[in-house]
Design an enzyme around this catalytic site. Structure first.
Site, PDB file in Angstrom:
ATOM      1  N   CYS A 134      -3.572  -5.951  -2.087  1.00 42.96           N
ATOM      2  CA  CYS A 134      -4.858  -5.449  -1.570  1.00 42.96           C
ATOM      3  C   CYS A 134      -4.749  -4.863  -0.163  1.00 42.96           C
ATOM      4  CB  CYS A 134      -5.912  -6.535  -1.659  1.00 42.96           C
ATOM      5  SG  CYS A 134      -6.310  -6.878  -3.389  1.00 42.96           S
ATOM      6  N   LYS A 166     -15.115  -6.535  -4.824  1.00 38.72           N
ATOM      7  CA  LYS A 166     -14.362  -5.583  -5.647  1.00 38.72           C
ATOM      8  C   LYS A 166     -13.729  -6.293  -6.828  1.00 38.72           C
ATOM      9  CE  LYS A 166     -10.423  -6.199  -2.655  1.00 38.72           C
ATOM     10  NZ  LYS A 166      -9.634  -6.907  -3.672  1.00 38.72           N
ATOM     11  N   ASP A 192      -9.725 -10.207   1.691  1.00 34.27           N
ATOM     12  CA  ASP A 192      -9.505 -11.249   0.666  1.00 34.27           C
ATOM     13  C   ASP A 192      -8.932 -12.579   1.178  1.00 34.27           C
ATOM     14  OD1 ASP A 192     -10.312  -9.172  -0.948  1.00 34.27           O
ATOM     15  OD2 ASP A 192      -8.485  -9.059  -2.138  1.00 34.27           O
TER      16      ASP A 192
HETATM   17  C1  VGL Z   1      -4.970  -9.405  -4.972  1.00 31.65           C
HETATM   18  C2  VGL Z   1      -3.743  -9.590  -6.889  1.00 31.65           C
HETATM   19  C3  VGL Z   1      -4.897  -9.660  -7.645  1.00 31.65           C
HETATM   20  C4  VGL Z   1      -4.978  -9.284  -3.473  1.00 31.65           C
HETATM   21  C5  VGL Z   1      -6.136  -9.473  -5.710  1.00 31.65           C
HETATM   22  O1  VGL Z   1      -5.998  -9.639  -2.833  1.00 31.65           O
HETATM   23  O2  VGL Z   1      -3.951  -8.826  -2.921  1.00 31.65           O
HETATM   24  N1  VGL Z   1      -3.786  -9.466  -5.569  1.00 31.65           N
HETATM   25  N2  VGL Z   1      -6.084  -9.607  -7.040  1.00 31.65           N
END
Ligand code: VGL
Ligand code: ZN
Length: 204
Positions: A151, A106, A8
């Site tokens: 994540c 995701k 991410d």
């Molecule tokens: C994430 C909060 C919401 C992350 C993704 O990538 O850690 N955190 N969506």
């Protein structure tokens, strides 16, 4: 076989983004350097439809960082972020994605959030990553990216449960830190049995 799991690294998780992780962009040069040392690179991308149930804006009277009970348990509510097709959902412009062989998206099911790159937050719905890794003979994952306490953490915990040897590169991750979540993430990562290393352990 080893692989680098790049979690991410998207505009919305970097300074200036909708759900900015402090210093999130500082890991980009470190990750780019690591990429040169791996033959297999796997990237993940948080990829929500608008109106996703993890967004505070989808629940009347709720503010970002409130929590709510969903069918699968307690869910933190986030600012709108990583909406499919938006700039915020794109990878950081300096991240080198050329060598990435698969990109796991995701969080695309409206009712279920997905922190882990293996299972969504109901802990049942799979992303298909385990099958991909096993069919390719990958046993060791070196994890980098954002955010350490969401994540990245859930990917490491689930990766160990799925039978992989998990490593975390501590100078190539950054956390959000909600009510002490960052300290507890490091404890959980360590006590679950992941190896904590630095990028220099790989790049020399
Ligand atoms: C994430 C909060 C919401 C992350 C993704 O990538 O850690 N955190 N969506
Ligand atoms: Zn998200």
């Amino acid at each position: 076989m080893n692989a680098l799991l790049v979690v991410d690294i998207q505009n919305d998780f970097c300074p200036g983004g909708a759900l900015a992780v402090p210093e999130g962009d500082e890991i980009v040069p470190v990750v780019n350097k690591l990429i040169a040392h791996f033959d297999v690179i796997i990237q993940t991308q948080d990829w929500h439809p608008s109106g996703h149930h993890s967004f505070a804006s989808s629940h009347s009277g709720k503010q970002p960082y409130d929590t709510i009970e969903l069918k699968y348990g307690t869910q933190v509510l986030w600012p709108n972020h990583c909406v499919q097709g938006t700039k915020g959902a794109e990878f950081h412009p300096n991240l080198n994605s050329d060598k990435s062989q698969v990109i796991i998206r995701k969080g695309f099911r409206k009712e279920i959030d997905s922190y882990s790159t293996f299972f969504e937050n109901d802990q049942e719905t799979t992303t298909g990553l385990t099958g991909y890794l096993k069919q390719r003979g990958i046993t060791n994952l070196y994890t980098v990216g954002l955010a350490t306490d969401f994540c990245v953490k859930w990917s490491i915990l689930d990766g160990i449960d799925e039978g992989f040897t998990m490593h975390i590169v501590k100078d190539a991750v950054r956390g959000i830190d909600l009510n002490g979540s960052l300290d507890s993430a490091w404890n959980e990562i360590e006590s679950k049995g992941a190896t904590i290393i630095t990028s220099e352990d790989i790049t020399g």
